[in-house]
Structure formats: C-alpha cells, structure tokens
Scaffold this motif. Structure first.
Motif, PDB file in Angstrom:
ATOM      1  N   THR A  22      36.578  50.846  40.052  1.00 55.76           N
ATOM      2  CA  THR A  22      37.169  50.867  38.721  1.00 55.76           C
ATOM      3  C   THR A  22      36.785  49.582  38.004  1.00 55.76           C
ATOM      4  O   THR A  22      37.079  48.489  38.487  1.00 55.76           O
ATOM      5  CB  THR A  22      38.698  50.997  38.785  1.00 55.76           C
ATOM      6  N   ILE A  23      36.119  49.743  36.878  1.00 57.36           N
ATOM      7  CA  ILE A  23      35.695  48.612  36.058  1.00 57.36           C
ATOM      8  C   ILE A  23      36.564  48.632  34.809  1.00 57.36           C
ATOM      9  O   ILE A  23      36.558  49.611  34.058  1.00 57.36           O
ATOM     10  CB  ILE A  23      34.203  48.724  35.691  1.00 57.36           C
ATOM     11  N   SER A  24      37.316  47.545  34.614  1.00 53.44           N
ATOM     12  CA  SER A  24      38.278  47.488  33.510  1.00 53.44           C
ATOM     13  C   SER A  24      37.918  46.368  32.536  1.00 53.44           C
ATOM     14  O   SER A  24      38.386  45.235  32.680  1.00 53.44           O
ATOM     15  CB  SER A  24      39.691  47.268  34.058  1.00 53.44           C
ATOM     16  N   GLN A  78      31.760  56.213  41.585  1.00 54.14           N
ATOM     17  CA  GLN A  78      31.768  56.379  43.032  1.00 54.14           C
ATOM     18  C   GLN A  78      30.535  55.656  43.556  1.00 54.14           C
ATOM     19  O   GLN A  78      29.438  55.858  43.060  1.00 54.14           O
ATOM     20  CB  GLN A  78      31.716  57.854  43.404  1.00 54.14           C
ATOM     21  N   SER A  79      30.757  54.782  44.519  1.00 55.26           N
ATOM     22  CA  SER A  79      29.651  54.039  45.115  1.00 55.26           C
ATOM     23  C   SER A  79      29.477  54.485  46.562  1.00 55.26           C
ATOM     24  O   SER A  79      30.445  54.572  47.312  1.00 55.26           O
ATOM     25  CB  SER A  79      29.944  52.539  45.052  1.00 55.26           C
ATOM     26  N   PHE A 118      30.190  43.550  51.066  1.00 59.90           N
ATOM     27  CA  PHE A 118      29.174  43.876  50.072  1.00 59.90           C
ATOM     28  C   PHE A 118      29.819  44.297  48.754  1.00 59.90           C
ATOM     29  O   PHE A 118      29.396  43.841  47.682  1.00 59.90           O
ATOM     30  CB  PHE A 118      28.256  44.996  50.586  1.00 59.90           C
ATOM     31  N   MET A 119      30.822  45.145  48.824  1.00 63.01           N
ATOM     32  CA  MET A 119      31.506  45.596  47.610  1.00 63.01           C
ATOM     33  C   MET A 119      32.100  44.413  46.859  1.00 63.01           C
ATOM     34  O   MET A 119      32.003  44.329  45.632  1.00 63.01           O
ATOM     35  CB  MET A 119      32.590  46.621  47.949  1.00 63.01           C
ATOM     36  N   GLU A 120      32.700  43.506  47.594  1.00 65.93           N
ATOM     37  CA  GLU A 120      33.289  42.307  46.986  1.00 65.93           C
ATOM     38  C   GLU A 120      32.197  41.447  46.338  1.00 65.93           C
ATOM     39  O   GLU A 120      32.336  41.013  45.194  1.00 65.93           O
ATOM     40  CB  GLU A 120      34.050  41.494  48.040  1.00 65.93           C
ATOM     41  N   PHE A 151      38.026  48.094  43.872  1.00 65.53           N
ATOM     42  CA  PHE A 151      37.456  49.217  44.609  1.00 65.53           C
ATOM     43  C   PHE A 151      38.407  49.646  45.713  1.00 65.53           C
ATOM     44  O   PHE A 151      39.254  48.873  46.164  1.00 65.53           O
ATOM     45  CB  PHE A 151      36.077  48.871  45.190  1.00 65.53           C
ATOM     46  N   LYS A 152      38.221  50.889  46.120  1.00 68.55           N
ATOM     47  CA  LYS A 152      39.050  51.474  47.180  1.00 68.55           C
ATOM     48  C   LYS A 152      38.160  52.394  48.003  1.00 68.55           C
ATOM     49  O   LYS A 152      37.400  53.199  47.450  1.00 68.55           O
ATOM     50  CB  LYS A 152      40.191  52.270  46.540  1.00 68.55           C
ATOM     51  N   LYS A 153      38.247  52.269  49.317  1.00 69.61           N
ATOM     52  CA  LYS A 153      37.448  53.147  50.181  1.00 69.61           C
ATOM     53  C   LYS A 153      38.011  54.566  50.106  1.00 69.61           C
ATOM     54  O   LYS A 153      39.206  54.779  50.245  1.00 69.61           O
ATOM     55  CB  LYS A 153      37.470  52.650  51.624  1.00 69.61           C
TER      56      LYS A 153
END
Length: 132
Positions: free
Chosen positions: A98-100, A110-111, A31-33, A79-81
């Motif tokens: 992190t949006i760059s 934080q999601s 989902f994150m991807e 993203f990182k868990k």
C-alpha cells in the motif's frame, strides 16, 4: 521528523515480527523493507541476484543525477505478506503493498518475489508488481 519516527516504529515492529521467520522469508521481508519502504536500493542490491539485481541496477541508473535526501517528499509505504511457499531451495512470496501519498488516494499493488538459495545464501532472483 514524524516520518523518521514512523519509519523507526515500523522497523522495530518488523524486527519483532521477523524473529520467527524462516531464512527465505526473512530475506523477503528485508527486501520489501529496503526496496519498497525505505527506497534503499544499495541494500536491496545486496539481497538480490539475477534478474532482480538487473532490475534494481536499472532503477539506480534512472535516479542518477537526481537529488534524493531528507527533503524529498516520499509516500508512506506499507506491506503485508499474503502468502508464501517454500519448496527446497526456492521460495515464492506474495505481498500486498500500500502506497499512501499525502495528497492522493492510496495505491495498492501485489508484489511477487521469487527467492533462491545460492551458495548457501537466500537471494531475491525475481520480483514484479501488479496494480490492484
């Protein structure tokens, strides 16, 4: 072309990292991807139900009439868990996103994802973001 190569590399790393994940965690990563990194709302819809699905469908409606293709500028997203907890047929995962953008400072969020087992399939039922 560089972005496509970078995304391909990230997808390969994600597949390698996901091979040992429990099913709910695999859905969280997928989902994150789909939602955050690839902005593939159709794929995100397949992984969601309930409030999460409604939220994604609202995003789809907001995009109607807008052309989004390979020429559209997109920021790099990773993203990182941070943590995860599975309790029976429910799981909660926290991720650092992190949006760059290419011309701005990175944005950190934080999601939080809530995932439930529904008819034998894990689905994201709620997700929310919080700026850090």
């Amino acid at each position: 072309m560089l972005i496509k190569t970078h995304l391909l590399f990230l997808n390969i790393l994600l597949v390698l990292n996901c091979s040992s994940l429990v099913p709910s965690e695999r859905v969280a990563y997928d989902f994150m991807e789909a939602y955050y990194v690839s902005a593939d709302l159709q794929r995100a819809e397949q992984l969601a139900s309930g409030l999460a699905l409604e939220k994604i469908q609202s995003s789809v409606q907001l995009r109607e009439g807008q052309t989004i293709d390979e020429t559209t500028r997109r920021p790099e997203v990773s993203f990182k868990k941070i943590e995860g907890q599975v309790n029976g047929d429910e799981a909660v995962y926290l991720f650092l996103v992190t949006i760059s953008p290419s011309d701005f400072q990175p944005i950190k969020k934080q999601s939080r994802l809530r995932i439930r087992l529904q008819e034998g399939v894990w689905k994201v039922t709620q997700f929310s973001d919080q700026d850090l």
